[in-house]
Design a protein around this motif. Structure first.
Motif, PDB file in Angstrom:
ATOM      1  N   ALA A 166       0.832  -1.209   0.000  1.00  0.00           N
ATOM      2  CA  ALA A 166       0.000   0.000   0.000  1.00  0.00           C
ATOM      3  C   ALA A 166       0.858   1.246   0.000  1.00  0.00           C
ATOM      4  CB  ALA A 166      -0.923  -0.009   1.225  1.00  0.00           C
ATOM      5  N   TRP A 167       1.911   1.248   0.822  1.00  0.00           N
ATOM      6  CA  TRP A 167       2.789   2.417   0.889  1.00  0.00           C
ATOM      7  C   TRP A 167       3.583   2.578  -0.399  1.00  0.00           C
ATOM      8  CZ3 TRP A 167       1.134   5.447   4.327  1.00  0.00           C
ATOM      9  CH2 TRP A 167       0.668   4.982   5.557  1.00  0.00           C
ATOM     10  N   THR A 169       2.595   1.761  -3.400  1.00  0.00           N
ATOM     11  CA  THR A 169       1.669   2.324  -4.388  1.00  0.00           C
ATOM     12  C   THR A 169       1.488   3.821  -4.190  1.00  0.00           C
ATOM     13  OG1 THR A 169       0.460   0.211  -4.476  1.00  0.00           O
ATOM     14  CG2 THR A 169      -0.662   2.173  -5.326  1.00  0.00           C
ATOM     15  N   ILE A 170       1.280   4.250  -2.941  1.00  0.00           N
ATOM     16  CA  ILE A 170       1.092   5.673  -2.655  1.00  0.00           C
ATOM     17  C   ILE A 170       2.328   6.481  -3.050  1.00  0.00           C
ATOM     18  CG2 ILE A 170       0.825   7.353  -0.795  1.00  0.00           C
ATOM     19  CD1 ILE A 170      -0.894   5.261   0.667  1.00  0.00           C
ATOM     20  N   LEU A 171       3.504   5.989  -2.694  1.00  0.00           N
ATOM     21  CA  LEU A 171       4.737   6.726  -2.981  1.00  0.00           C
ATOM     22  C   LEU A 171       5.013   6.805  -4.483  1.00  0.00           C
ATOM     23  CD1 LEU A 171       6.969   5.326  -0.103  1.00  0.00           C
ATOM     24  CD2 LEU A 171       6.128   7.666  -0.334  1.00  0.00           C
ATOM     25  N   VAL A 173       2.734   6.734  -6.902  1.00  0.00           N
ATOM     26  CA  VAL A 173       1.746   7.653  -7.494  1.00  0.00           C
ATOM     27  C   VAL A 173       2.129   9.104  -7.214  1.00  0.00           C
ATOM     28  CG1 VAL A 173      -0.644   8.445  -7.366  1.00  0.00           C
ATOM     29  CG2 VAL A 173      -0.151   5.996  -7.445  1.00  0.00           C
ATOM     30  N   VAL A 174       2.494   9.406  -5.964  1.00  0.00           N
ATOM     31  CA  VAL A 174       2.864  10.780  -5.622  1.00  0.00           C
ATOM     32  C   VAL A 174       4.123  11.205  -6.378  1.00  0.00           C
ATOM     33  CG1 VAL A 174       3.602  12.312  -3.768  1.00  0.00           C
ATOM     34  CG2 VAL A 174       1.785  10.653  -3.356  1.00  0.00           C
ATOM     35  N   SER A 175       5.111  10.309  -6.474  1.00  0.00           N
ATOM     36  CA  SER A 175       6.336  10.623  -7.220  1.00  0.00           C
ATOM     37  C   SER A 175       6.036  10.883  -8.689  1.00  0.00           C
ATOM     38  CB  SER A 175       7.339   9.478  -7.087  1.00  0.00           C
ATOM     39  OG  SER A 175       7.740   9.304  -5.748  1.00  0.00           O
ATOM     40  N   TRP A 349      12.322  10.087   0.254  1.00  0.00           N
ATOM     41  CA  TRP A 349      11.436  10.402  -0.863  1.00  0.00           C
ATOM     42  C   TRP A 349      11.997  11.543  -1.698  1.00  0.00           C
ATOM     43  CZ3 TRP A 349       7.522  14.331  -1.925  1.00  0.00           C
ATOM     44  CH2 TRP A 349       6.716  14.004  -3.036  1.00  0.00           C
ATOM     45  N   TYR A 400       8.106  -2.829  -5.492  1.00  0.00           N
ATOM     46  CA  TYR A 400       7.221  -3.850  -4.919  1.00  0.00           C
ATOM     47  C   TYR A 400       7.998  -5.077  -4.439  1.00  0.00           C
ATOM     48  CZ  TYR A 400       3.005  -1.369  -6.347  1.00  0.00           C
ATOM     49  OH  TYR A 400       2.004  -0.432  -6.464  1.00  0.00           O
TER      50      TYR A 400
END
Length: 553
Positions: A166-167, A169-171, A173-175, A349, A400
């Motif tokens: 989950a983390w 995927t979030i990172l 997408v934000v990147s 990040w 992943y």
């Protein structure tokens, strides 16, 4: 002859190898054909937007260099070399970084092109070197993004045990959103993150001094106690003076990777406002700031944590390994671990974003010179090379792998293969600068005509070049000592060398390129272009306050 420059009807120099064939176009579609004339190509002028100011490029470099290597990695350096050994190692590498920054600033001020030192090698040395160094940078940056995302997930798991996927995927997408945004959005984000890092460095250094001087109730004054017991140096692998020297040398090697990223400030030169003045100014300031941060931090850490503390060798990857957290915990200060972990998370990040910028702009620069497919030249209406970004986002999916611990271990080992890439890049920067100076002498052009020049760089670039080569060749020296042979460590330390040499030799063999003759390097063309650049405007002199401000002015 391949590898030489020829003058066009417009009076501009063009490399005969780097010009891809351009099919005939109608007048309506002619703007889609890259115009590769000039030092800074018309394609760059037309397709990219100069959205980065001086404060952005300074902070991009600081954000890339001040990260987990400072907050988490200093403990390992103290444990390996001792407080004085670590301090001397970082000071020596700081001198190398200073030399590299000045060399990069001089060349980038004359040749402010996308891809920085990768494109400089095409003009000053050999297209084959540009190809080899460029793909080495792209390779390293493309792998750095998923590795930094993986590191971010490890840091997040310090607080929660929610599924890592989950983390990731979030990172990702934000990147991706940041990478596809206007370049100024990226610059503002890195500006904020860099300020957070600077504030944390200042805070932990002051906190360390308070703890060391007995300012925390119940904690005795330490002073330089740990410099006396267990001592200023640590014996590494061997004993006596030789063992202490090896400890110092191992620290210096680690310091190179802590400083890695300062060279990134010129990667987006074609997207920087007034690059011929802003990039040299940023080079000077970034070196001073990063050096002060690292040296102050190394000095304080050596005063508040013993080099014999076993916690420094922990491999948890979270804030628990930070020497600042160890010192604060021993002093009874409970909130520091979460604060350090939070800033380490932004650091990881931020480093991912910095790698994405460097990787995509290098790939774009390679495509401009015909070293990568033309599809990577496509840009959005707001000047983002979106196919380059898309390629890097796809590589980010490798993050992943951290869902499986075993896969993550294998992946981190794979990422270690690119560690020597930092030294390879620094060697290329020093070599480019030395070739520029030799060409100036050969063509009878005084160095004072350069947009930015310091007389001392004739010597400092040689110092940096020789030092980087020695460190590169001895980076894995531990595996050659009795009882310490490790195939994985050997490969991770030295595989990058044959990879770069193979790329260089293969390109020369296939494209039959030659080293650019000194008299053929288009220096006068670059000077004329600089003098006729409407954006080449001297920067207003700093106020006394701005000169005193070593942090973000």
């Amino acid at each position: 002859m391949a590898g030489e420059f020829e003058r066009t009807k417009t009076g501009q120099y063009v490399h005969d190898v780097e010009q891809p064939e351009q099919p005939e176009q109608s007048a309506a579609s002619s703007s889609d054909v890259p115009d590769l004339r000039g030092i800074v190509t018309q394609h760059e002028h037309r397709s990219l937007i100069r959205g980065l100011g001086q404060r952005h490029i300074q902070m991009i470099a600081i954000a890339g260099a001040v990260g987990t290597g400072l907050f988490l990695g200093l403990g390992g350096s103290i444990a390996t070399g001792g407080p004085l050994g670590a301090l001397l190692g970082y000071m020596f590498v700081g001198l190398i970084v200073c030399s590299i920054q000045f060399a990069l600033g001089e060349v980038a001020a004359l040749l402010p092109v996308t891809g920085s030192f990768v494109r400089h090698a095409e003009i000053l040395v050999d297209p084959a070197l540009s190809f080899a160094i460029g793909w080495n940078v792209v390779y390293g940056c493309f792998l750095s993004v998923p590795s930094e995302i993986s590191a971010s997930v490890v840091l997040i798991q310090y607080w929660t045990d929610i599924n890592a996927a989950a983390w990731v995927t979030i990172l990702i997408v934000v990147s991706a959103v940041v990478a596809f945004s206007f370049i100024r959005v990226y610059g503002e984000i890195e500006f904020v993150f860099a300020i957070l890092k600077i504030l944390l460095v200042v805070f932990v250094v002051i906190l360390g001094l308070v703890i060391d001087l007995g300012g925390v109730p119940g904690v005795p004054r330490r002073g330089f106690h740990y410099w006396k017991d267990p001592g200023p140096f640590v014996e590494y692998i061997s004993t006596g003076s030789w063992g202490r020297f090896l400890g110092f040398w191992a620290v210096m090697t680690n310091a190179v990777y802590s400083f890695a990223g300062v060279e990134s400030l010129a990667m987006a030169a074609a997207e920087t406002q007034n690059p011929r003045h802003n990039i040299p100014k940023a080079c000077k300031r970034v070196f001073a700031r990063v050096s002060i941060f690292y040296l102050a931090a190394v000095l304080v850490v050596g005063m508040v944590v013993s080099s014999a503390d076993e916690r420094l060798g922990s491999d948890s990857g979270t804030a628990a390994t930070s020497p600042f957290v160890i010192a604060a915990g021993d002093a009874g200060i409970k909130a520091i671990p979460s604060v350090v972990n939070a800033v380490c998370l932004t650091s990881a990040w931020s480093a991912s974003n910095q790698s994405m910028l460097a990787g995509t702009r290098t790939l774009y620069g390679l495509a401009i010179k015909g070293h990568a497919p033309k599809i990577f030249l496509c840009t959005t209406a707001w000047g983002i090379p979106y196919f380059c970004v898309l390629a890097q986002v796809l590589f980010s999916l490798l993050a992943y792998m951290c869902v499986s611990n075993d896969a993550m271990n294998v992946f981190w080992w794979f990422v270690d293969l690119t560690a020597a890439g930092t030294l390879v890049s620094w060697i290329a920067i020093a070599l480019n600068h030395l070739r520029l100076l030799k060409a100036l002498d050969k063509q009878g052009i005084p160095a004072s005509e350069l947009p930015w020049h310091n007389r001392i760089t004739r010597f400092t670039s040689w110092f940096a070049l020789i030092s980087c080569i020695i460190i590169l060749l001895t980076g894995g020296f531990a595996v050659f000592t009795t009882g310490n042979w490790d195939p994985a460590s050997f490969v991770s330390s030295y595989l990058d060398i044959p990879l770069v040499l193979a790329a260089y030799g293969g390109y020369k063999l296939i494209r039959r390129t030659n080293t650019i003759p000194l008299e053929s390097i288009p220096i006068q063309e670059a000077l004329d272009e600089a003098n006729n650049d409407p954006d080449n405007v001297p920067i207003k002199k700093d106020s006394i306050w701005a000169k005193m401000n070593i942090f973000w002015g």
